[in-house]
Motif scaffolding. Sequence first.
Motif, mmCIF file in Angstrom:
data_model
loop_
_atom_site.group_PDB
_atom_site.id
_atom_site.type_symbol
_atom_site.label_atom_id
_atom_site.label_comp_id
_atom_site.label_asym_id
_atom_site.label_seq_id
_atom_site.Cartn_x
_atom_site.Cartn_y
_atom_site.Cartn_z
ATOM 1 N N ILE A 158 0.850 -1.195 0.000
ATOM 2 C CA ILE A 158 0.000 0.000 0.000
ATOM 3 C C ILE A 158 0.890 1.251 0.000
ATOM 4 C CG2 ILE A 158 -1.670 1.330 1.348
ATOM 5 C CD1 ILE A 158 -2.748 -1.363 2.405
ATOM 6 N N ILE A 159 1.926 1.224 0.850
ATOM 7 C CA ILE A 159 2.830 2.382 0.902
ATOM 8 C C ILE A 159 3.517 2.574 -0.451
ATOM 9 C CG2 ILE A 159 4.891 3.340 1.996
ATOM 10 C CD1 ILE A 159 4.205 1.815 4.493
ATOM 11 N N GLY A 160 4.053 1.481 -1.004
ATOM 12 C CA GLY A 160 4.817 1.562 -2.247
ATOM 13 C C GLY A 160 3.968 2.068 -3.408
ATOM 14 N N VAL A 161 2.757 1.529 -3.532
ATOM 15 C CA VAL A 161 1.900 1.936 -4.640
ATOM 16 C C VAL A 161 1.434 3.374 -4.446
ATOM 17 C CG1 VAL A 161 -0.322 1.513 -5.757
ATOM 18 C CG2 VAL A 161 1.177 -0.394 -5.209
ATOM 19 N N PHE A 162 1.117 3.715 -3.205
ATOM 20 C CA PHE A 162 0.664 5.072 -2.941
ATOM 21 C C PHE A 162 1.745 6.098 -3.304
ATOM 22 C CE2 PHE A 162 0.025 8.679 0.030
ATOM 23 C CZ PHE A 162 -1.165 9.145 -0.518
ATOM 24 N N MET A 163 3.001 5.756 -2.996
ATOM 25 C CA MET A 163 4.100 6.650 -3.366
ATOM 26 C C MET A 163 4.137 6.869 -4.867
ATOM 27 S SD MET A 163 7.227 5.413 -1.037
ATOM 28 C CE MET A 163 7.509 6.219 0.520
ATOM 29 N N SER A 164 3.877 5.789 -5.622
ATOM 30 C CA SER A 164 3.939 5.943 -7.078
ATOM 31 C C SER A 164 2.829 6.870 -7.563
ATOM 32 C CB SER A 164 3.884 4.581 -7.774
ATOM 33 O OG SER A 164 2.609 4.019 -7.639
ATOM 34 N N MET A 165 1.669 6.832 -6.901
ATOM 35 C CA MET A 165 0.602 7.768 -7.285
ATOM 36 C C MET A 165 1.086 9.214 -7.085
ATOM 37 S SD MET A 165 -2.138 5.681 -7.675
ATOM 38 C CE MET A 165 -0.966 4.599 -8.409
ATOM 39 N N LEU A 166 1.758 9.442 -5.938
ATOM 40 C CA LEU A 166 2.197 10.810 -5.646
ATOM 41 C C LEU A 166 3.200 11.302 -6.679
ATOM 42 C CD1 LEU A 166 2.634 10.858 -1.756
ATOM 43 C CD2 LEU A 166 0.713 11.679 -3.110
ATOM 44 N N PHE A 167 4.214 10.464 -7.003
ATOM 45 C CA PHE A 167 5.199 11.023 -7.943
ATOM 46 C C PHE A 167 4.686 11.031 -9.370
ATOM 47 C CE2 PHE A 167 7.262 6.692 -7.371
ATOM 48 C CZ PHE A 167 7.109 6.232 -8.664
ATOM 49 N N ARG A 168 3.684 10.184 -9.658
ATOM 50 C CA ARG A 168 3.074 10.295 -10.996
ATOM 51 C C ARG A 168 2.336 11.629 -11.138
ATOM 52 N NH1 ARG A 168 5.113 8.178 -15.290
ATOM 53 N NH2 ARG A 168 3.630 9.685 -16.101
ATOM 54 N N LEU A 169 1.727 12.110 -10.034
ATOM 55 C CA LEU A 169 1.074 13.436 -10.096
ATOM 56 C C LEU A 169 2.099 14.498 -10.468
ATOM 57 C CD1 LEU A 169 -1.263 13.512 -6.960
ATOM 58 C CD2 LEU A 169 -1.931 13.331 -9.347
ATOM 59 N N GLN A 170 3.258 14.427 -9.832
ATOM 60 C CA GLN A 170 4.311 15.405 -10.099
ATOM 61 C C GLN A 170 4.775 15.315 -11.553
ATOM 62 O OE1 GLN A 170 5.892 17.967 -9.057
ATOM 63 N NE2 GLN A 170 7.636 17.865 -10.464
ATOM 64 N N ILE A 171 4.930 14.086 -12.072
ATOM 65 C CA ILE A 171 5.422 13.951 -13.446
ATOM 66 C C ILE A 171 4.401 14.510 -14.436
ATOM 67 C CG2 ILE A 171 6.151 12.314 -15.227
ATOM 68 C CD1 ILE A 171 7.070 10.483 -12.930
ATOM 69 N N ALA A 172 3.133 14.241 -14.181
ATOM 70 C CA ALA A 172 2.119 14.672 -15.152
ATOM 71 C C ALA A 172 1.849 16.166 -15.064
ATOM 72 C CB ALA A 172 0.827 13.890 -14.939
ATOM 73 N N TRP A 173 1.811 16.707 -13.836
ATOM 74 C CA TRP A 173 1.475 18.124 -13.685
ATOM 75 C C TRP A 173 2.521 18.795 -12.813
ATOM 76 C CZ3 TRP A 173 -2.480 14.332 -12.967
ATOM 77 C CH2 TRP A 173 -3.396 14.253 -14.026
ATOM 78 N N PRO A 174 3.691 19.063 -13.401
ATOM 79 C CA PRO A 174 4.839 19.493 -12.600
ATOM 80 C C PRO A 174 4.615 20.742 -11.750
ATOM 81 C CG PRO A 174 5.460 19.181 -14.902
ATOM 82 C CD PRO A 174 3.996 18.977 -14.823
ATOM 83 N N GLU A 175 3.830 21.689 -12.224
ATOM 84 C CA GLU A 175 3.765 22.906 -11.428
ATOM 85 C C GLU A 175 2.490 23.015 -10.620
ATOM 86 O OE1 GLU A 175 4.791 24.935 -14.865
ATOM 87 O OE2 GLU A 175 6.725 24.008 -14.491
ATOM 88 N N ARG A 176 1.627 22.021 -10.751
ATOM 89 C CA ARG A 176 0.325 22.167 -10.121
ATOM 90 C C ARG A 176 0.377 21.750 -8.654
ATOM 91 N NH1 ARG A 176 -4.915 19.900 -13.114
ATOM 92 N NH2 ARG A 176 -3.974 21.039 -14.831
ATOM 93 N N SER A 177 -0.457 22.403 -7.874
ATOM 94 C CA SER A 177 -0.520 22.104 -6.444
ATOM 95 C C SER A 177 -1.600 21.050 -6.180
ATOM 96 C CB SER A 177 -0.849 23.408 -5.709
ATOM 97 O OG SER A 177 -1.390 23.125 -4.455
ATOM 98 N N PHE A 178 -1.282 20.058 -5.357
ATOM 99 C CA PHE A 178 -2.259 19.026 -5.019
ATOM 100 C C PHE A 178 -2.403 18.941 -3.508
ATOM 101 C CE2 PHE A 178 -0.861 17.729 -9.197
ATOM 102 C CZ PHE A 178 -2.056 17.401 -9.816
ATOM 103 N N SER A 179 -3.639 18.921 -3.049
ATOM 104 C CA SER A 179 -3.821 18.887 -1.603
ATOM 105 C C SER A 179 -3.359 17.550 -1.038
ATOM 106 C CB SER A 179 -5.281 19.141 -1.243
ATOM 107 O OG SER A 179 -6.075 18.050 -1.637
ATOM 108 N N ILE A 180 -3.402 16.502 -1.860
ATOM 109 C CA ILE A 180 -2.967 15.204 -1.340
ATOM 110 C C ILE A 180 -1.453 15.221 -1.097
ATOM 111 C CG2 ILE A 180 -2.590 14.035 -3.567
ATOM 112 C CD1 ILE A 180 -4.030 11.602 -2.263
#
Lengths: 583, 335
Positions: free
Chosen positions: A36-58
């Motif tokens: 769960i931790i490992g997959v969740f981390m990948s969600m977080l850095f995928r957000l950064q890769i797709a939308w580099p400058e956007r702010s996410f509350s998560i």
Amino acid sequence: MSDHHHKETFVTKYIFSTDHKMISKQYLVTGIFMGIIGVFMSMLFRLQIAWPERSFSIIEAFLGHHQDGGVMSPDIYLALVTIHGTIMVFFVLTAGLSGTFSNLLIPLQIGARDMASGFLNMVSYWLFFLSSLLMVISLFIEAGPASAGWTIYPPLSALPQAIPGSGLGMTLWLVSMAIFIASSLLGALNYIVTVLNLRTVGMKMTRLPLTIWAFFITAIIGVVSFPVLLSAALLLIFDRSFGTSFYLSDIFIQGEVLHYQGGSPVLFEHLFWFLGHPEVYIVLLPALGITSEIISTNSRKPIFGYRAMIGSIIAIAFLSTIVWGHHMFVSGMNPFLGSVFTFTTLLIAIPSAVKAFNYITTLWKGNLQMNPAMLFSIGLVSTFISGGLTGLVLGDSALDINVHDTYFVVAHFHLVMGVSAIYGMFAGVYHWFPKMYGKMMNKTLGYWHFWLTAVAAYGVFFPMHFIGLAGLPRRYYSNTAFPLFDDVADVNIVITLFAILGGSAQIIFLANFFISIYKGKKAEQNPWRSNTLEWTTPVEHIHGNWPGEIPAVQRWAYDYSKPGYEEDFVCQTTPLKEGEEES
Amino acid sequence: MTALLYILLAIVIAVAIWQVASILKLKSVIATEKDNNIQGILFAVFGVFFYGLMIFSFVKYSALLLPDAASLEGERYDTLYMVTMVLILVVQAITQFLLFYFAFKYRGVKGTKALFYADSHKLELIWTVIPAVVLAGMVLYGLSVWIDVMDSSDAENPLIVEVYAKQFQWEARYAGKDNELGLANVRNIKGINTMGVDMSDKNALDDIPVRELHLPKGRKVIFKFRSQDVLHSAYMPHFRAQMNCVPGMVTQFAFTPSMTTEEMRLNEKTIAKVDNINEIRAEKGEDPYEFDYLLLCNKICGASHYNMQMKIVVEEEAQFNSWLNSQKTMAQVVQ
């Protein structure tokens, strides 16, 4: 030794248990938690890769002082990819997969009361637990966890001046991994000894289910290669803490020359990949073993080419120890060595092809029972082929030059070992859940879980090959520094959307898994009408597995739909009829 | 706090999923004939999705790929790549088809029995020998390209260039008139001598330090790579070139540029790619982009790894020479 007589306390039954079935469940639940931790981390850095400058509350919610207004820092981005890799490869797909199913199935399928040493087995789990704990603790320290990539190449991993994660975070990583290796060695030795010594009457090596063959050979590769990683880690600890120069030489950083002289980072790469490549098969072979068993059972057909399957497992295992250099074609290693490693690497394609064709032939003219475990097994064969084929590009030293360390590699290894192995793990959970918990998992949720995951997995990793071929390096915090890569931004958004879909689909699995433990339908003794010995044990777990004598084995494990029998399965304990030939 | 809310949300979703499942009376756990049928058909549908995704990706994303190789060695690379890719796609198309087709075709039907078919030495021999033969060919072909790329011992009058990596920028040094690089070590780094060139070595005096890499078309360039701090990787994708930069050792790679920057800008594929990029940039209100060759870092090296780059200019030999002559030598820079 059916010890009904001594009373078990809560602690000896659920915590410091020496029973392989309980230890197996402990491995699984710990592995799922780490997953769960490992997959969740990948969600977080995928957000950064797709939308580099956007702010996410998560991102704001989870990354504490490592983010600014919902945008993560470059350092924590690198930490996330590092820990994602470490957790998924070692904690989920090595301990979570091998630890769970080797422990559960080796005694049950070979007809043994328990592992050769229940005590060592318990120690092995608790060392794994300790190392998981340390890894999780490392996420919360001030400077952030290790962030030099899961391959922790020095000097980056050795110098806190180079990246903040190489301070305390790296120390915890190294200690955690050292304990992890001890755990995995204890486990592996136990598996090997148990398979060699504790087989029941009639269970010849050539009658072992392919699961056991896979676990057995995996354990051998682990014993051969994990100690080398331990030495690599120890030398790195020496360089970091005691001023030695095994890996470091001629370094000038932040305005000062460091004293290191004469070491070589390339040495570390050799040591690391001497484990690192076999590790791929430590992850994959158990998944392939599980798949062999499940495809055969659910096709109601013998696995095609049983002996060839064993042969290819052994061949893959042997070759896996002499191919590590293909991770280092452009490391500065002598090009002649590169030629040798190209040759050995491409050889692996032969036993792999044999396995793939044998799976497909097993399906041919079968009577396929589409249980969730079967879907994941078929899915595994598909991703194993898709990912394996691109290995022809990466294993070829000349072709590797331009795709090395790009997203092409990321796509390749995620399909061939990440997705394939996790499919194998899911297949195993769906298939042996009744054996583990005495309950059944819900099949409809299983179907949803599979199809969403399957669509998401290809949706993520198929397009990813192309951005790699466009020359995009992996481990880039953002691609905005290069106008050259502006056209891959859209693809990255598509990939992230599929990744979120795939990640969310795992909630279905978690719901199904945890709630089935308590509310699932009670399991029958042999729900999948399977041949192997584990289904001859009672549904309720007892110490020693079988209430009376351990049954003797009369035949191989794959007599499905054998002519001359009314049922389409013949248990391994059924004696051969007169004049019947064993296949 | 918000983190806790996210976790709670996930748990609520999980419970909701199970509740919905229970309400729908989905206590059934083993595949029935109906399930076999539906799931078998879904595999056929998935097969269509799979091939659709593959074709879609090739049509839509081929435009993203790198333009034609800009070096002689790169051209051989591209041919080897095409041959391998065709082979991969053929095998992929056939095996995946069989897999999904069999999953669909042989979906379980009640009352039928599977074929008991455990072994066929003939078949297994076929799919051992055919891959072996094909791979033998691939190995030989691949190695011939590898040796061709990696062995630059017979190059006539190659240009020697040192590429120097540090967190988070590139520098370079030309060997100068004597075409021999002066010795260097990080222990000599001082002030303007940022690459640690040993000024007591007479070969070093005519070396030329630069911050932008210029290369002559048609002449073999032998790169010598060094790193000052951690591992870096010098990746020049347009030339199909890459080599790690390792602290404490000198690594090497060589290629012969075959297209000047100007020629590459006029290459059809480059034009298409640049137009596409500029459309995207116009939408975001950014300045148009003009194609340039690049050297990027491709080995994780720290926080700004993602922005460690140097421009490469390939030009005709005469232009290159006049550019090089206009640069200051080490002797001039340091004194």
